[in-house]
Write a protein that holds these residues in place. Structure first.
Motif, PDB file in Angstrom:
ATOM      1  N   LEU A 198       6.734  14.449  30.234  1.00 25.65           N
ATOM      2  CA  LEU A 198       7.417  13.392  29.484  1.00 25.65           C
ATOM      3  C   LEU A 198       8.119  12.420  30.431  1.00 25.65           C
ATOM      4  CD1 LEU A 198       8.967  15.321  26.443  1.00 25.65           C
ATOM      5  CD2 LEU A 198       7.209  13.540  26.375  1.00 25.65           C
ATOM      6  N   VAL A 199       8.752  12.958  31.455  1.00 26.26           N
ATOM      7  CA  VAL A 199       9.425  12.105  32.436  1.00 26.26           C
ATOM      8  C   VAL A 199       8.415  11.185  33.121  1.00 26.26           C
ATOM      9  CG1 VAL A 199      10.749  12.072  34.589  1.00 26.26           C
ATOM     10  CG2 VAL A 199      11.287  13.763  32.824  1.00 26.26           C
ATOM     11  N   ILE A 200       7.281  11.768  33.518  1.00 23.91           N
ATOM     12  CA  ILE A 200       6.238  10.987  34.215  1.00 23.91           C
ATOM     13  C   ILE A 200       5.673   9.922  33.297  1.00 23.91           C
ATOM     14  CG2 ILE A 200       3.928  11.145  35.226  1.00 23.91           C
ATOM     15  CD1 ILE A 200       4.747  13.965  36.177  1.00 23.91           C
ATOM     16  N   VAL A 201       5.421  10.275  32.027  1.00 25.49           N
ATOM     17  CA  VAL A 201       4.852   9.311  31.064  1.00 25.49           C
ATOM     18  C   VAL A 201       5.811   8.135  30.865  1.00 25.49           C
ATOM     19  CG1 VAL A 201       4.245   8.983  28.634  1.00 25.49           C
ATOM     20  CG2 VAL A 201       3.391  10.973  29.869  1.00 25.49           C
ATOM     21  N   VAL A 202       7.114   8.419  30.787  1.00 28.69           N
ATOM     22  CA  VAL A 202       8.099   7.345  30.619  1.00 28.69           C
ATOM     23  C   VAL A 202       8.086   6.418  31.823  1.00 28.69           C
ATOM     24  CG1 VAL A 202      10.572   6.852  30.479  1.00 28.69           C
ATOM     25  CG2 VAL A 202       9.581   8.642  29.054  1.00 28.69           C
ATOM     26  N   LEU A 203       8.016   6.985  33.026  1.00 30.94           N
ATOM     27  CA  LEU A 203       7.983   6.174  34.239  1.00 30.94           C
ATOM     28  C   LEU A 203       6.734   5.285  34.283  1.00 30.94           C
ATOM     29  CD1 LEU A 203       9.200   8.771  36.908  1.00 30.94           C
ATOM     30  CD2 LEU A 203      10.432   6.747  36.118  1.00 30.94           C
ATOM     31  N   ILE A 204       5.578   5.887  33.965  1.00 34.80           N
ATOM     32  CA  ILE A 204       4.321   5.119  33.963  1.00 34.80           C
ATOM     33  C   ILE A 204       4.362   4.028  32.894  1.00 34.80           C
ATOM     34  CG2 ILE A 204       1.828   5.258  33.519  1.00 34.80           C
ATOM     35  CD1 ILE A 204       1.865   8.037  34.781  1.00 34.80           C
ATOM     36  N   ALA A 205       4.938   4.346  31.711  1.00 34.52           N
ATOM     37  CA  ALA A 205       5.034   3.357  30.624  1.00 34.52           C
ATOM     38  C   ALA A 205       5.913   2.182  31.031  1.00 34.52           C
ATOM     39  CB  ALA A 205       5.583   4.022  29.365  1.00 34.52           C
ATOM     40  N   MET A 206       6.983   2.457  31.766  1.00 32.64           N
ATOM     41  CA  MET A 206       7.871   1.378  32.224  1.00 32.64           C
ATOM     42  C   MET A 206       7.143   0.456  33.197  1.00 32.64           C
ATOM     43  SD  MET A 206      11.407   3.579  32.740  1.00 32.64           S
ATOM     44  CE  MET A 206      12.218   2.253  33.607  1.00 32.64           C
ATOM     45  N   ILE A 207       6.377   1.064  34.111  1.00 31.64           N
ATOM     46  CA  ILE A 207       5.612   0.256  35.074  1.00 31.64           C
ATOM     47  C   ILE A 207       4.551  -0.568  34.346  1.00 31.64           C
ATOM     48  CG2 ILE A 207       4.045   0.365  37.058  1.00 31.64           C
ATOM     49  CD1 ILE A 207       5.510   2.959  37.878  1.00 31.64           C
ATOM     50  N   ASN A 237      -0.518  -5.427  42.062  1.00 32.22           N
ATOM     51  CA  ASN A 237      -1.298  -4.357  42.688  1.00 32.22           C
ATOM     52  C   ASN A 237      -0.447  -3.540  43.663  1.00 32.22           C
ATOM     53  OD1 ASN A 237      -3.491  -5.298  41.289  1.00 32.22           O
ATOM     54  ND2 ASN A 237      -4.308  -6.495  42.990  1.00 32.22           N
ATOM     55  N   ILE A 238       0.362  -4.243  44.457  1.00 25.57           N
ATOM     56  CA  ILE A 238       1.221  -3.549  45.425  1.00 25.57           C
ATOM     57  C   ILE A 238       2.280  -2.719  44.700  1.00 25.57           C
ATOM     58  CG2 ILE A 238       2.927  -3.889  47.258  1.00 25.57           C
ATOM     59  CD1 ILE A 238       1.325  -6.364  48.111  1.00 25.57           C
ATOM     60  N   LEU A 239       2.819  -3.293  43.622  1.00 25.44           N
ATOM     61  CA  LEU A 239       3.826  -2.581  42.834  1.00 25.44           C
ATOM     62  C   LEU A 239       3.262  -1.272  42.289  1.00 25.44           C
ATOM     63  CD1 LEU A 239       6.675  -2.593  41.565  1.00 25.44           C
ATOM     64  CD2 LEU A 239       5.688  -3.838  39.622  1.00 25.44           C
ATOM     65  N   SER A 240       1.987  -1.282  41.919  1.00 19.67           N
ATOM     66  CA  SER A 240       1.363  -0.066  41.383  1.00 19.67           C
ATOM     67  C   SER A 240       1.352   1.051  42.417  1.00 19.67           C
ATOM     68  CB  SER A 240      -0.059  -0.371  40.922  1.00 19.67           C
ATOM     69  OG  SER A 240      -0.913  -0.601  42.028  1.00 19.67           O
ATOM     70  N   GLN A 241       1.052   0.691  43.660  1.00 14.26           N
ATOM     71  CA  GLN A 241       1.013   1.697  44.715  1.00 14.26           C
ATOM     72  C   GLN A 241       2.402   2.309  44.926  1.00 14.26           C
ATOM     73  OE1 GLN A 241      -0.686  -0.036  48.238  1.00 14.26           O
ATOM     74  NE2 GLN A 241      -2.352  -1.005  47.102  1.00 14.26           N
ATOM     75  N   TYR A 242       3.416   1.443  45.038  1.00 10.15           N
ATOM     76  CA  TYR A 242       4.765   1.945  45.293  1.00 10.15           C
ATOM     77  C   TYR A 242       5.372   2.586  44.044  1.00 10.15           C
ATOM     78  CZ  TYR A 242       4.575  -0.196  49.857  1.00 10.15           C
ATOM     79  OH  TYR A 242       4.230  -0.503  51.140  1.00 10.15           O
ATOM     80  N   SER A 281      -4.124   8.692  40.172  1.00  5.86           N
ATOM     81  CA  SER A 281      -3.775   7.455  40.869  1.00  5.86           C
ATOM     82  C   SER A 281      -4.968   6.513  40.980  1.00  5.86           C
ATOM     83  CB  SER A 281      -3.226   7.773  42.265  1.00  5.86           C
ATOM     84  OG  SER A 281      -4.233   8.378  43.072  1.00  5.86           O
ATOM     85  N   GLY A 282      -6.181   7.091  41.112  1.00  2.22           N
ATOM     86  CA  GLY A 282      -7.383   6.245  41.178  1.00  2.22           C
ATOM     87  C   GLY A 282      -7.584   5.424  39.914  1.00  2.22           C
ATOM     88  N   PRO A 283      -7.666   6.097  38.734  1.00  5.48           N
ATOM     89  CA  PRO A 283      -7.791   5.344  37.478  1.00  5.48           C
ATOM     90  C   PRO A 283      -6.630   4.383  37.212  1.00  5.48           C
ATOM     91  CG  PRO A 283      -8.354   7.639  37.125  1.00  5.48           C
ATOM     92  CD  PRO A 283      -7.823   7.542  38.526  1.00  5.48           C
ATOM     93  N   LEU A 284      -5.395   4.814  37.572  1.00  6.39           N
ATOM     94  CA  LEU A 284      -4.249   3.935  37.356  1.00  6.39           C
ATOM     95  C   LEU A 284      -4.354   2.673  38.201  1.00  6.39           C
ATOM     96  CD1 LEU A 284      -1.291   6.489  37.195  1.00  6.39           C
ATOM     97  CD2 LEU A 284      -1.937   4.879  35.390  1.00  6.39           C
ATOM     98  N   ASN A 285      -4.686   2.861  39.468  1.00  3.50           N
ATOM     99  CA  ASN A 285      -4.833   1.697  40.354  1.00  3.50           C
ATOM    100  C   ASN A 285      -5.973   0.796  39.889  1.00  3.50           C
ATOM    101  OD1 ASN A 285      -2.746   1.972  42.249  1.00  3.50           O
ATOM    102  ND2 ASN A 285      -3.868   3.578  43.320  1.00  3.50           N
ATOM    103  N   LYS A 286      -7.042   1.416  39.369  1.00  2.00           N
ATOM    104  CA  LYS A 286      -8.182   0.631  38.890  1.00  2.00           C
ATOM    105  C   LYS A 286      -7.768  -0.250  37.713  1.00  2.00           C
ATOM    106  CE  LYS A 286     -12.122   2.633  39.258  1.00  2.00           C
ATOM    107  NZ  LYS A 286     -13.286   3.523  39.048  1.00  2.00           N
TER     108      LYS A 286
END
Length: 539
Positions: free
Chosen positions: A145-154, A229-234, A269-274
């Motif tokens: 849940l914590v990870i999903v919230v972080l990814i949703a914010m990004i 794109n850079i923001l996604s990596q960091y 991370s691969g699919p997310l970056n894609k």
């Protein structure tokens, strides 16, 4: 037009689901290999692991071939659709759209070549992310849940920025349309530019301002997409930091679960970056679809249905216009036109600039459809934009165009009539063979008009319409046209309707129509001795 086949979508979903499950199986086995000390004794998992890799590879190979086939069929079919739409649109629509915008839309349509690939990668990535998140929920729902919230914010930040960038991209497309107009001006007005330093410099200044603005905007868009794109990596580094340092500190995740989480996230991370790196393509594709749909909506016309009727050979005897009007714009309208044209007549059309001559020619040829009134062919009402009507006409416009290829049903090769017409038009010394390429080379304006006359004669249509044909001829050939060619065509039974300003040859007509302010103000019969210069030019 920009329609995705439902069966193709279902196939795409099926492929993505199977491929994602295979990839997830690979991830699962890898996770076991890392965390299970007895993994090496489980030979069946090793065989399954490599089998999944082979199956996934073969599935990708097969499906990518299907994607390539579908993609190129999709793009080129839409280009054919565009060509058909343009052919069946009205002249007024094309005049409103402009050639520069049409070329811009063709450029937009090339973006669609990436569309199926974008859909495939997006679907694969989304399924992979969802399945990975589902697997993480099984390991630890609190950490997930914590990870999903972080990814949703990004993701929210990406969408917010992408929405703002799409507006900028629309402006960039409009600037490119203007650039196409400037290039069109340079090509079409090349001679006028070469002899005027002022005009040339002013046009270049406009082009420079346009390109500078477009370049700055393009760089702005590129920098912002790159920042995303850079923001996604960091952003992923932040997620990893939360898993490794914060979650264990609060007792939300155990050390054993951390390895599995990091392994799964590395695959995610691969699919997310894609997905993130494709934000640029998402925005450009969305803008392209919007612009192309808007374009097709503008040229949507029922003329396509009208053009489907089977062409028939009709003998021409009489053509009548009754109360025909055409509104060219808010400041000028043609009509009402009441006119009868009989077989074998030679009619000259005269009038000042802006009197309605060209508009009438466009209505006569079916390029403009009357907004009211009726057209009767042999006393039967017809639509002027149908093959049955237009096949009766051979037309040479004032801005005549010789096509690069022969699109007619006759051939020039070994055509004796063509050779005799070359002699008649005194072009036999200019063209010494019967090759198509020779007949379609660059000519002077006067010679180009003569070649168009040859093509018109080969069409063998009963009505010949000429818009200021003689204006580009030298004095000798102008006299030759009026005193030899017109009587010859008349003797062959042609009905001739010619826009002209050559009052020295008006006696070769049967009738003279004078236009003024969009109306026929005089219809003078030469045979009835009504013709005189005073009567003709005085109101």
């Amino acid at each position: 037009m920009i329609k995705i086949n439902l069966n193709k979508i279902l196939l795409l979903i099926f492929y993505s689901l199977v491929n994602t499950l295979l990839t997830l199986g690979i991830i699962y086995i890898l996770n076991i290999a890392i965390t299970d000390e007895n993994f090496k004794s489980k030979n069946y998992l090793i065989i399954t692991f490599f089998s999944f890799i082979v199956y996934s590879y073969l599935l990708n190979l097969f499906f990518q071939k299907k994607i390539i086939d579908y993609t190129y069929n999709f793009v080129y079919d839409n280009e054919l659709f565009l060509a058909k739409k343009l052919q069946n649109s009205s002249l007024k629509q094309l005049e409103t759209l402009g050639t520069e915008r049409i070329y811009g839309i063709i450029e937009e349509m090339r973006v669609f070549i990436f569309l199926p690939g974008i859909m495939t990668n997006t679907l694969n990535s989304l399924l992979m992310i969802l399945l990975c998140i589902g697997y993480l929920f099984i390991l630890s729902y609190k950490s997930t849940l914590v990870i999903v919230v972080l990814i949703a914010m990004i993701a929210y930040v990406y969408l917010l920025v992408g929405k703002k960038l799409s507006k900028k991209l629309s402006i960039l497309r409009s600037q490119n349309d203007f650039f196409n107009k400037y290039i069109h001006d340079i090509i079409q007005g090349f001679k006028e530019l070469k002899i005027s330093e002022t005009r040339k410099n002013n046009l270049y200044n406009n082009v420079s301002a346009n390109r500078t603005g477009a370049k700055d905007l393009d760089k702005f868009l590129a920098n912002n997409f790159n920042a995303i794109n850079i923001l996604s990596q960091y952003g992923l580094y932040v997620v990893f930091g939360v898993i490794l340092f914060l979650l264990p500190a609060f007792g939300i995740i155990q050390a054993k679960e951390m390895v599995s989480f990091v392994t799964v996230l590395l695959f995610m991370s691969g699919p997310l970056n894609k997905l993130i790196t494709m934000q640029n393509m998402y925005t450009r594709t969305r803008i392209a679809i919007k612009r192309v749909k808007s374009f097709f909506k503008e040229i949507n016309t029922n003329e396509i249905e009208e053009q489907k009727e089977q062409s028939q050979v009709i003998d021409f005897e009489n053509l009548q216009f009754k109360e025909c009007r055409f509104e060219h714009n808010s400041s000028f309208g043609l009509g009402p036109i009441n006119l009868s044209i009989n077989k074998g007549e030679t009619i000259f059309i005269i009038g000042g600039n802006g009197s309605g001559k060209s508009t009438f020619i466009n209505m006569l040829t079916g390029l403009y459809t009357p907004s009211s009134g009726e057209i009767l062919l042999n006393n039967i009402q017809v639509q002027s934009n149908t093959p049955n009507y237009q096949n009766l006409l051979s037309v040479i416009f004032t801005d005549n165009y010789i096509f690069s290829q022969n699109y007619d049903n006759y051939s020039l090769k070994n055509n004796k009539e063509y050779i005799s017409l070359l002699e008649l038009m005194e072009l036999d010394k200019v063209l010494t063979d019967d090759e198509e390429s020779s007949a379609r080379r660059k000519f002077s304006k006067g010679q180009s008009k003569r070649m168009s006359m040859i093509f018109a004669m080969l069409e063998k249509s009963p009505i010949l319409i000429l818009d200021e044909w003689a204006a580009d001829q030298d004095p000798y050939f102008r006299k030759y046209f009026y005193e030899k060619l017109i009587p010859m065509f008349k003797q062959q039974g042609k009905t001739i309707i010619a826009v002209t300003h050559d009052d020295a040859y008006f006696q070769h007509a049967d009738r003279i129509l004078k236009f003024e302010y969009g109306k026929i103000i005089k219809d003078i019969s030469i045979e009835k001795n009504e013709f005189s210069q005073a009567i003709l030019w005085n109101n």
